[in-house]
Scaffold this motif. Structure first.
Motif, PDB file in Angstrom:
ATOM      1  N   LEU A   1     -10.577   4.241  -7.855  1.00 44.26           N
ATOM      2  CA  LEU A   1     -10.787   4.421  -6.418  1.00 44.26           C
ATOM      3  C   LEU A   1      -9.641   3.843  -5.595  1.00 44.26           C
ATOM      4  CD1 LEU A   1     -12.604   5.434  -4.146  1.00 44.26           C
ATOM      5  CD2 LEU A   1     -13.839   3.255  -4.257  1.00 44.26           C
ATOM      6  N   ASP A   2      -9.153   2.666  -5.958  1.00 46.77           N
ATOM      7  CA  ASP A   2      -8.089   2.039  -5.175  1.00 46.77           C
ATOM      8  C   ASP A   2      -6.854   2.926  -5.105  1.00 46.77           C
ATOM      9  OD1 ASP A   2      -9.715  -0.121  -4.753  1.00 46.77           O
ATOM     10  OD2 ASP A   2      -8.708  -1.446  -6.172  1.00 46.77           O
ATOM     11  N   GLU A   3      -6.476   3.492  -6.225  1.00 44.61           N
ATOM     12  CA  GLU A   3      -5.292   4.356  -6.258  1.00 44.61           C
ATOM     13  C   GLU A   3      -5.504   5.601  -5.394  1.00 44.61           C
ATOM     14  OE1 GLU A   3      -2.487   6.814  -9.459  1.00 44.61           O
ATOM     15  OE2 GLU A   3      -4.076   5.475 -10.169  1.00 44.61           O
ATOM     16  N   LEU A   4      -6.697   6.192  -5.480  1.00 45.35           N
ATOM     17  CA  LEU A   4      -6.998   7.369  -4.676  1.00 45.35           C
ATOM     18  C   LEU A   4      -6.943   7.039  -3.190  1.00 45.35           C
ATOM     19  CD1 LEU A   4      -7.943  10.308  -4.392  1.00 45.35           C
ATOM     20  CD2 LEU A   4     -10.304   9.480  -4.644  1.00 45.35           C
ATOM     21  N   VAL A   5      -7.518   5.916  -2.802  1.00 48.24           N
ATOM     22  CA  VAL A   5      -7.511   5.513  -1.398  1.00 48.24           C
ATOM     23  C   VAL A   5      -6.083   5.278  -0.911  1.00 48.24           C
ATOM     24  CG1 VAL A   5      -8.177   3.680   0.212  1.00 48.24           C
ATOM     25  CG2 VAL A   5      -9.847   4.588  -1.407  1.00 48.24           C
ATOM     26  N   ARG A   6      -5.271   4.614  -1.719  1.00 54.64           N
ATOM     27  CA  ARG A   6      -3.870   4.384  -1.337  1.00 54.64           C
ATOM     28  C   ARG A   6      -3.133   5.692  -1.113  1.00 54.64           C
ATOM     29  NH1 ARG A   6      -4.052  -0.012  -5.019  1.00 54.64           N
ATOM     30  NH2 ARG A   6      -3.342   1.351  -6.709  1.00 54.64           N
ATOM     31  N   THR A   7      -3.369   6.665  -1.987  1.00 51.65           N
ATOM     32  CA  THR A   7      -2.691   7.954  -1.864  1.00 51.65           C
ATOM     33  C   THR A   7      -3.083   8.665  -0.574  1.00 51.65           C
ATOM     34  OG1 THR A   7      -2.525   8.230  -4.258  1.00 51.65           O
ATOM     35  CG2 THR A   7      -2.376  10.222  -2.921  1.00 51.65           C
ATOM     36  N   VAL A   8      -4.380   8.761  -0.309  1.00 50.03           N
ATOM     37  CA  VAL A   8      -4.846   9.480   0.880  1.00 50.03           C
ATOM     38  C   VAL A   8      -4.463   8.732   2.154  1.00 50.03           C
ATOM     39  CG1 VAL A   8      -6.867  10.358   2.110  1.00 50.03           C
ATOM     40  CG2 VAL A   8      -6.725  10.589  -0.383  1.00 50.03           C
ATOM     41  N   ALA A   9      -4.612   7.406   2.148  1.00 49.54           N
ATOM     42  CA  ALA A   9      -4.221   6.625   3.323  1.00 49.54           C
ATOM     43  C   ALA A   9      -2.731   6.771   3.599  1.00 49.54           C
ATOM     44  CB  ALA A   9      -4.591   5.168   3.135  1.00 49.54           C
ATOM     45  N   GLY A  10      -1.926   6.823   2.524  1.00 47.73           N
ATOM     46  CA  GLY A  10      -0.483   7.022   2.697  1.00 47.73           C
ATOM     47  C   GLY A  10      -0.167   8.372   3.296  1.00 47.73           C
ATOM     48  N   GLU A  11      -0.898   9.408   2.893  1.00 49.20           N
ATOM     49  CA  GLU A  11      -0.695  10.743   3.473  1.00 49.20           C
ATOM     50  C   GLU A  11      -1.055  10.747   4.954  1.00 49.20           C
ATOM     51  OE1 GLU A  11      -1.660  13.357  -0.573  1.00 49.20           O
ATOM     52  OE2 GLU A  11      -3.212  13.029   0.930  1.00 49.20           O
ATOM     53  N   LEU A  12      -2.115  10.054   5.308  1.00 46.07           N
ATOM     54  CA  LEU A  12      -2.559  10.023   6.702  1.00 46.07           C
ATOM     55  C   LEU A  12      -1.574   9.260   7.581  1.00 46.07           C
ATOM     56  CD1 LEU A  12      -6.348   9.351   6.067  1.00 46.07           C
ATOM     57  CD2 LEU A  12      -5.392  11.427   7.070  1.00 46.07           C
ATOM     58  N   THR A  13      -1.111   8.115   7.110  1.00 42.82           N
ATOM     59  CA  THR A  13      -0.215   7.296   7.937  1.00 42.82           C
ATOM     60  C   THR A  13       1.199   7.861   7.984  1.00 42.82           C
ATOM     61  OG1 THR A  13       0.149   5.812   6.043  1.00 42.82           O
ATOM     62  CG2 THR A  13      -1.522   5.165   7.653  1.00 42.82           C
ATOM     63  N   ALA A  14       1.565   8.705   7.021  1.00 46.61           N
ATOM     64  CA  ALA A  14       2.873   9.366   7.087  1.00 46.61           C
ATOM     65  C   ALA A  14       2.893  10.407   8.199  1.00 46.61           C
ATOM     66  CB  ALA A  14       3.199  10.017   5.743  1.00 46.61           C
ATOM     67  N   ASN A  15       1.747  10.931   8.524  1.00 45.37           N
ATOM     68  CA  ASN A  15       1.631  11.911   9.601  1.00 45.37           C
ATOM     69  C   ASN A  15       1.708  11.194  10.945  1.00 45.37           C
ATOM     70  OD1 ASN A  15       1.477  14.684   9.816  1.00 45.37           O
ATOM     71  ND2 ASN A  15      -0.729  14.725  10.108  1.00 45.37           N
ATOM     72  N   SER A  16       1.905  11.952  12.008  1.00 48.91           N
ATOM     73  CA  SER A  16       1.953  11.369  13.350  1.00 48.91           C
ATOM     74  C   SER A  16       0.580  10.860  13.751  1.00 48.91           C
ATOM     75  CB  SER A  16       2.422  12.430  14.347  1.00 48.91           C
ATOM     76  OG  SER A  16       2.146  12.034  15.670  1.00 48.91           O
ATOM     77  N   GLY A  17       0.515   9.581  14.129  1.00 50.47           N
ATOM     78  CA  GLY A  17      -0.745   9.039  14.630  1.00 50.47           C
ATOM     79  C   GLY A  17      -1.185   9.738  15.900  1.00 50.47           C
ATOM     80  N   PHE A  18      -0.227  10.130  16.724  1.00 45.68           N
ATOM     81  CA  PHE A  18      -0.520  10.880  17.948  1.00 45.68           C
ATOM     82  C   PHE A  18      -1.222  12.188  17.599  1.00 45.68           C
ATOM     83  CE2 PHE A  18       0.584  14.076  21.107  1.00 45.68           C
ATOM     84  CZ  PHE A  18       0.426  13.415  22.318  1.00 45.68           C
ATOM     85  N   THR A  19      -0.706  12.891  16.593  1.00 51.13           N
ATOM     86  CA  THR A  19      -1.297  14.164  16.178  1.00 51.13           C
ATOM     87  C   THR A  19      -2.677  13.962  15.563  1.00 51.13           C
ATOM     88  OG1 THR A  19       0.898  15.084  15.765  1.00 51.13           O
ATOM     89  CG2 THR A  19      -0.958  16.226  14.766  1.00 51.13           C
ATOM     90  N   ASN A  20      -2.809  12.976  14.670  1.00 53.42           N
ATOM     91  CA  ASN A  20      -4.112  12.719  14.051  1.00 53.42           C
ATOM     92  C   ASN A  20      -5.175  12.390  15.095  1.00 53.42           C
ATOM     93  OD1 ASN A  20      -3.257  13.188  11.449  1.00 53.42           O
ATOM     94  ND2 ASN A  20      -2.881  11.034  10.970  1.00 53.42           N
ATOM     95  N   THR A  21      -4.809  11.568  16.082  1.00 51.64           N
ATOM     96  CA  THR A  21      -5.752  11.208  17.140  1.00 51.64           C
ATOM     97  C   THR A  21      -6.145  12.426  17.959  1.00 51.64           C
ATOM     98  OG1 THR A  21      -4.981   8.924  17.296  1.00 51.64           O
ATOM     99  CG2 THR A  21      -6.020   9.850  19.252  1.00 51.64           C
ATOM    100  N   ALA A  22      -5.166  13.245  18.312  1.00 48.42           N
ATOM    101  CA  ALA A  22      -5.450  14.450  19.100  1.00 48.42           C
ATOM    102  C   ALA A  22      -6.322  15.428  18.331  1.00 48.42           C
ATOM    103  CB  ALA A  22      -4.140  15.119  19.517  1.00 48.42           C
TER     104      ALA A  22
END
Length: 244
Positions: free
Chosen positions: A182-203
């Motif tokens: 689980l830890d590895e999976l969470v790190r991977t997905v969280a990394g994909e999310l934070t690599a994206n624009s926070g402005f875009t994710n929020t919108a």
């Protein structure tokens, strides 16, 4: 603040850990007060691009602390469901990282997150009926929207336990890892999310919430009307992409 929920930040990811392992992280008023305080801080924390909610010890969350249900409180009746609604509307993506049991109120907590990631040890159930209770933290609305009405009825009206593989098949779990992964999976997905624009994710999250239940025509009009424009760093991002 109560220590019911710990916070740790790293690389733009905030991890909130339900920290009552001896009670399988059962939710009492102190846990809700702690979560409410964390959400207040996170709503305006631009350094955080993703939130991970997980449980300490052997489980994600066993649900509401049954011994706390009759404890006198000055909080209004809508306080607990209001905190879960605040979690659902947090202006950044939220991952529920589930291992072990995720029952009843714990499931309602996970359903308020944007993504449910789990490992093979995860077990899900709605046991309100077992205790003669009726859900008030969002189960009747969020569960059928996630897995469909017939499957939600089976879970809610039988209190049956759904194992991890079945939960993935129902669409309750977005991504499933093997036990210990689980830890590895969470790190991977969280990394994909934070690599994206926070402005875009929020919108995107805001538009999805605001247009839920609208017709296509209404949703398209709303998207046009409420379009936030480009992120402050959009040109920098494109320039980085263009560099050899």
């Amino acid at each position: 603040m109560s220590q019911r929920i710990g916070r740790k930040d790293a690389d733009g990811v905030c991890t909130l850990t339900l920290d009552r392992a001896e009670k399988l992280n059962a939710l009492d008023m102190a846990a809700f007060e702690a979560l409410d305080a964390h959400l207040t801080a996170l709503e305006t924390d631009d350094a955080v691009g993703c939130v991970v909610l997980r449980g300490a010890g052997r489980a994600f969350c066993a649900g509401a602390d049954l011994g706390d249900l009759d404890t006198p409180t000055e909080r209004p009746p809508r306080f607990k469901p209001g905190v879960i609604e605040r979690l659902a509307r947090l202006p950044k993506p939220v991952i529920a990282a589930v291992h072990g049991v995720c029952f009843t109120g714990g499931l309602e907590l996970a359903l308020a997150c944007d993504f449910i990631l789990a490992d093979a040890t995860a077990k899900f159930a709605d046991t309100h009926g077992k205790w003669g209770l009726v859900a008030s933290w969002g189960m009747s609305q969020r569960l059928p929207r996630r897995i469909g009405l017939p499957a939600a009825k089976r879970m809610m009206m039988t209190s049956r336990i759904v194992e991890a593989a079945e939960a993935e098949g129902l669409g309750l779990v977005d991504l499933l890892a093997p036990a210990g992964g689980l830890d590895e999976l969470v790190r991977t997905v969280a990394g994909e999310l934070t690599a994206n624009s926070g402005f875009t994710n929020t919108a995107n999250k805001r538009l999805l919430i605001e247009t839920d239940g609208m017709s296509l025509a209404q949703g398209l009009a709303h998207e046009h009307y409420r379009h936030p424009g480009r992120a402050p760093d959009w040109r920098e991002r494109i320039d980085r992409f263009r560099r050899p």
